[in-house]
Scaffold this motif. Structure first.
Motif, PDB file in Angstrom:
ATOM      1  N   ILE A  23      34.616  26.484  37.984  1.00 19.33           N
ATOM      2  CA  ILE A  23      35.231  27.805  37.946  1.00 19.33           C
ATOM      3  C   ILE A  23      35.172  28.405  39.340  1.00 19.33           C
ATOM      4  O   ILE A  23      34.180  28.234  40.066  1.00 19.33           O
ATOM      5  CB  ILE A  23      34.530  28.711  36.907  1.00 19.33           C
ATOM      6  CG1 ILE A  23      35.270  30.045  36.758  1.00 19.33           C
ATOM      7  CG2 ILE A  23      33.062  28.929  37.236  1.00 19.33           C
ATOM      8  CD1 ILE A  23      34.755  30.914  35.609  1.00 19.33           C
ATOM      9  N   SER A  24      36.238  29.078  39.730  1.00 19.77           N
ATOM     10  CA  SER A  24      36.270  29.728  41.032  1.00 19.77           C
ATOM     11  C   SER A  24      37.078  31.014  40.921  1.00 19.77           C
ATOM     12  O   SER A  24      37.777  31.241  39.922  1.00 19.77           O
ATOM     13  CB  SER A  24      36.874  28.800  42.088  1.00 19.77           C
ATOM     14  OG  SER A  24      38.206  28.453  41.765  1.00 19.77           O
ATOM     15  N   ARG A  25      36.982  31.842  41.943  1.00 15.13           N
ATOM     16  CA  ARG A  25      37.712  33.107  41.930  1.00 15.13           C
ATOM     17  C   ARG A  25      38.231  33.443  43.313  1.00 15.13           C
ATOM     18  O   ARG A  25      37.632  33.036  44.315  1.00 15.13           O
ATOM     19  CB  ARG A  25      36.831  34.227  41.392  1.00 15.13           C
ATOM     20  CG  ARG A  25      35.632  34.575  42.234  1.00 15.13           C
ATOM     21  CD  ARG A  25      34.694  35.554  41.509  1.00 15.13           C
ATOM     22  NE  ARG A  25      35.361  36.830  41.238  1.00 15.13           N
ATOM     23  CZ  ARG A  25      34.941  37.704  40.331  1.00 15.13           C
ATOM     24  NH1 ARG A  25      33.881  37.414  39.574  1.00 15.13           N
ATOM     25  NH2 ARG A  25      35.569  38.844  40.166  1.00 15.13           N
ATOM     26  N   ASP A  26      39.300  34.193  43.325  1.00 19.25           N
ATOM     27  CA  ASP A  26      39.916  34.693  44.560  1.00 19.25           C
ATOM     28  C   ASP A  26      40.027  36.195  44.382  1.00 19.25           C
ATOM     29  O   ASP A  26      40.969  36.688  43.739  1.00 19.25           O
ATOM     30  CB  ASP A  26      41.278  34.030  44.749  1.00 19.25           C
ATOM     31  CG  ASP A  26      42.032  34.545  45.964  1.00 19.25           C
ATOM     32  OD1 ASP A  26      43.079  33.972  46.291  1.00 19.25           O
ATOM     33  OD2 ASP A  26      41.578  35.522  46.574  1.00 19.25           O
ATOM     34  N   ASN A  27      39.085  36.915  44.939  1.00 19.33           N
ATOM     35  CA  ASN A  27      39.060  38.368  44.728  1.00 19.33           C
ATOM     36  C   ASN A  27      40.256  39.062  45.383  1.00 19.33           C
ATOM     37  O   ASN A  27      40.757  40.061  44.864  1.00 19.33           O
ATOM     38  CB  ASN A  27      37.759  38.960  45.267  1.00 19.33           C
ATOM     39  CG  ASN A  27      36.565  38.624  44.389  1.00 19.33           C
ATOM     40  OD1 ASN A  27      36.713  38.258  43.221  1.00 19.33           O
ATOM     41  ND2 ASN A  27      35.374  38.725  44.947  1.00 19.33           N
ATOM     42  N   ALA A  28      40.712  38.551  46.508  1.00 20.50           N
ATOM     43  CA  ALA A  28      41.826  39.191  47.203  1.00 20.50           C
ATOM     44  C   ALA A  28      43.091  39.191  46.347  1.00 20.50           C
ATOM     45  O   ALA A  28      43.872  40.156  46.367  1.00 20.50           O
ATOM     46  CB  ALA A  28      42.083  38.498  48.530  1.00 20.50           C
ATOM     47  N   ASN A  29      43.282  38.121  45.595  1.00 20.68           N
ATOM     48  CA  ASN A  29      44.489  38.000  44.773  1.00 20.68           C
ATOM     49  C   ASN A  29      44.218  38.206  43.288  1.00 20.68           C
ATOM     50  O   ASN A  29      45.121  38.017  42.465  1.00 20.68           O
ATOM     51  CB  ASN A  29      45.119  36.630  44.995  1.00 20.68           C
ATOM     52  CG  ASN A  29      45.696  36.497  46.387  1.00 20.68           C
ATOM     53  OD1 ASN A  29      46.583  37.261  46.756  1.00 20.68           O
ATOM     54  ND2 ASN A  29      45.181  35.554  47.172  1.00 20.68           N
ATOM     55  N   LYS A  30      42.974  38.575  42.954  1.00 15.66           N
ATOM     56  CA  LYS A  30      42.609  38.868  41.562  1.00 15.66           C
ATOM     57  C   LYS A  30      42.915  37.691  40.644  1.00 15.66           C
ATOM     58  O   LYS A  30      43.542  37.841  39.591  1.00 15.66           O
ATOM     59  CB  LYS A  30      43.297  40.140  41.062  1.00 15.66           C
ATOM     60  CG  LYS A  30      42.956  41.374  41.878  1.00 15.66           C
ATOM     61  CD  LYS A  30      43.594  42.630  41.304  1.00 15.66           C
ATOM     62  CE  LYS A  30      43.242  43.851  42.117  1.00 15.66           C
ATOM     63  NZ  LYS A  30      43.849  45.085  41.558  1.00 15.66           N
ATOM     64  N   MET A  31      42.461  36.530  41.069  1.00 18.40           N
ATOM     65  CA  MET A  31      42.684  35.310  40.306  1.00 18.40           C
ATOM     66  C   MET A  31      41.359  34.628  39.994  1.00 18.40           C
ATOM     67  O   MET A  31      40.414  34.675  40.794  1.00 18.40           O
ATOM     68  CB  MET A  31      43.543  34.331  41.096  1.00 18.40           C
ATOM     69  CG  MET A  31      44.944  34.825  41.434  1.00 18.40           C
ATOM     70  SD  MET A  31      46.028  34.907  39.992  1.00 18.40           S
ATOM     71  CE  MET A  31      46.153  33.170  39.560  1.00 18.40           C
TER      72      MET A  31
END
Length: 121
Positions: free
Chosen positions: A68-76
């Motif tokens: 699992i991973s996340r991209d806070n800048a793109n809200k993904m």
């Protein structure tokens, strides 16, 4: 809160898929995010979650196969699934918050609509 999953599909055993979840309507960077799933005829179970500090938790059956991973800048938030097995066949949901457990209740206010993953030869 709106959560939109994508990336599901059909794959052969041993294959890989990447699920994506686009979030909106809340301060994404402050919130943990969970992927949960429901196998046909069974209850909802959490699969993994990622905290706002990017620390993660996985259930034992997917540890070493799912990331699992996340991209806070793109809200993904993403779920990269490898070495998929027929028992991974399920509807996968993106969920706001950190959830651990099984036989969960799906709250439409914090769960997406789900995306189907089918693993079959």
């Amino acid at each position: 809160v709106q959560l939109v999953e994508s990336g599901g599909g059909s794959v052969q055993p041993g294959g890989s898929l990447r699920l994506s979840c686009e979030a909106s309507g809340f301060t994404f960077s402050n919130v943990a995010m969970t992927w949960a799933r429901q196998v046909a005829g069974k209850g909802l179970e959490s699969v993994c979650h990622i905290n706002n500090d990017h620390s993660t938790f996985y259930i034992s059956s997917v540890k070493g196969r799912f990331i699992i991973s996340r991209d806070n800048a793109n809200k993904m938030v993403y779920l990269h699934m490898t070495s998929l097995q027929p028992e991974d066949t399920a509807v996968y949901y993106c969920v706001k918050g950190a959830i651990i457990g099984s036989n969960l209740d799906r709250d439409p206010a914090s769960w997406g609509q789900g995306t189907q993953v089918t693993v079959s030869s």
